[in-house]
Design a protein around this motif. Structure first.
Motif, short mmCIF file in Angstrom:
data_model
loop_
_atom_site.label_atom_id
_atom_site.label_comp_id
_atom_site.label_asym_id
_atom_site.label_seq_id
_atom_site.Cartn_x
_atom_site.Cartn_y
_atom_site.Cartn_z
N TYR A 137 -7.53 -3.67 11.95
CA TYR A 137 -7.86 -2.90 10.45
C TYR A 137 -7.34 -1.70 10.31
CZ TYR A 137 -10.85 -7.22 9.86
OH TYR A 137 -11.28 -8.33 10.05
N LYS A 179 -4.58 -0.40 8.79
CA LYS A 179 -4.53 0.11 7.43
C LYS A 179 -5.38 0.54 6.40
CE LYS A 179 0.02 -2.59 7.46
NZ LYS A 179 1.01 -3.69 7.21
N SER A 180 -6.85 0.07 6.90
CA SER A 180 -7.76 0.46 6.23
C SER A 180 -8.22 1.86 6.37
CB SER A 180 -8.85 -0.55 6.55
OG SER A 180 -8.73 -1.81 6.31
N SER A 205 -4.83 8.42 7.37
CA SER A 205 -4.09 8.96 8.82
C SER A 205 -4.79 10.29 8.88
CB SER A 205 -2.59 9.08 8.62
OG SER A 205 -2.41 9.95 7.26
N ASN A 257 -2.48 9.10 4.00
CA ASN A 257 -2.43 7.51 3.20
C ASN A 257 -4.03 7.37 2.88
OD1 ASN A 257 -2.55 7.36 6.14
ND2 ASN A 257 -2.88 5.13 5.79
N GLY A 303 -6.87 4.25 2.37
CA GLY A 303 -7.00 2.71 2.59
C GLY A 303 -6.98 1.96 1.38
N GLU A 304 -6.68 0.66 1.16
CA GLU A 304 -6.63 0.07 -0.13
C GLU A 304 -7.04 -1.45 0.03
OE1 GLU A 304 -3.28 -0.84 -3.65
OE2 GLU A 304 -2.86 0.23 -1.80
N GLN A 320 -9.93 3.66 -3.18
CA GLN A 320 -9.42 2.68 -2.54
C GLN A 320 -9.48 1.24 -3.29
OE1 GLN A 320 -10.66 2.73 1.63
NE2 GLN A 320 -10.62 4.78 1.78
#
Length: 199
Positions: A49, A51-52, A55, A60, A62-63, A175
């Motif tokens: 996960y 991408k959740s 950084s 960035n 999470g979405e 998010q």
């Protein structure tokens, strides 16, 4: 040559506490009391996960998937548009910086909404904070009615748990996406432009 044979080298087995980092891994704070196997399971799940998570420098967010997009139950025709509030040059600079940061994070986009809410800079815990004055929109919004769980019920439900995890969402309220109608209601105006939230 016996001393050379016993020197630590690459052929010795890794210790149980050795980390197996991969490119793209974030700095996760995994409990050091877990076994190596348990740490590997956590790391595998976190990588799945990735991408959740934000950084390290917060470039960035999470979405969540679109099925979780939030809607605002309000009649847009009843909301009166407002003009931007006057602000000092210092506050205007803070507003510009905040708008640029939100735009870079893809949280806002240019708007052509019939609604316009002004922005303010408030001091919170000694630091300036960018806020949109959505009181007009809120006054025309139908409130959600739902029961909040009681604390004792929550504690009872987790009483037999062995492991507890805490995840802190970076700008968690951004998010969740917004439906197209909700985006129009979040539109705000500054001295430099007209924007709306997309999440």
């Amino acid at each position: 040559l016996e001393h050379e044979f016993w020197e630590p080298g690459p052929l010795l087995p890794q210790s149980e506490d050795a980390e197996d980092k991969q490119p793209g891994d974030l700095e996760w704070d995994i409990n050091p009391k877990l076994t190596h196997y348990q740490k590997r399971l956590w790391t595998k799940m976190l990588r799945k996960y990735i991408k959740s998570f934000a950084s390290p420098k917060g470039q960035n967010l999470g979405e969540l998937p679109p099925k979780f997009d939030l809607d605002i139950d309000a009649d847009i025709s009843l909301v009166r548009p407002a003009q931007p509030y006057r602000a000092s040059p210092k506050k205007c600079g803070l507003i510009r910086d905040a708008v640029k940061k939100l735009s870079d994070l893809n949280v806002i986009q240019p708007s052509s909404s019939p609604v316009a809410s002004p922005v303010v800079v408030v001091i919170q815990k000694g630091k300036p904070r960018f806020c949109v004055d959505l009181r007009e929109v809120n006054s025309k919004t139908t409130p959600d009615r739902y029961a909040l769980p009681r604390q004792d019920t929550i504690f009872r439900s987790i009483g037999h748990a062995k492991y507890f995890s805490t995840l802190d969402c970076n700008k968690g309220y951004h998010q969740f996406g917004l439906t197209p109608c909700a985006r129009l209601l979040t539109a705000f105006i500054t001295e430099d432009g007209f924007w709306e939230y997309v999440r």
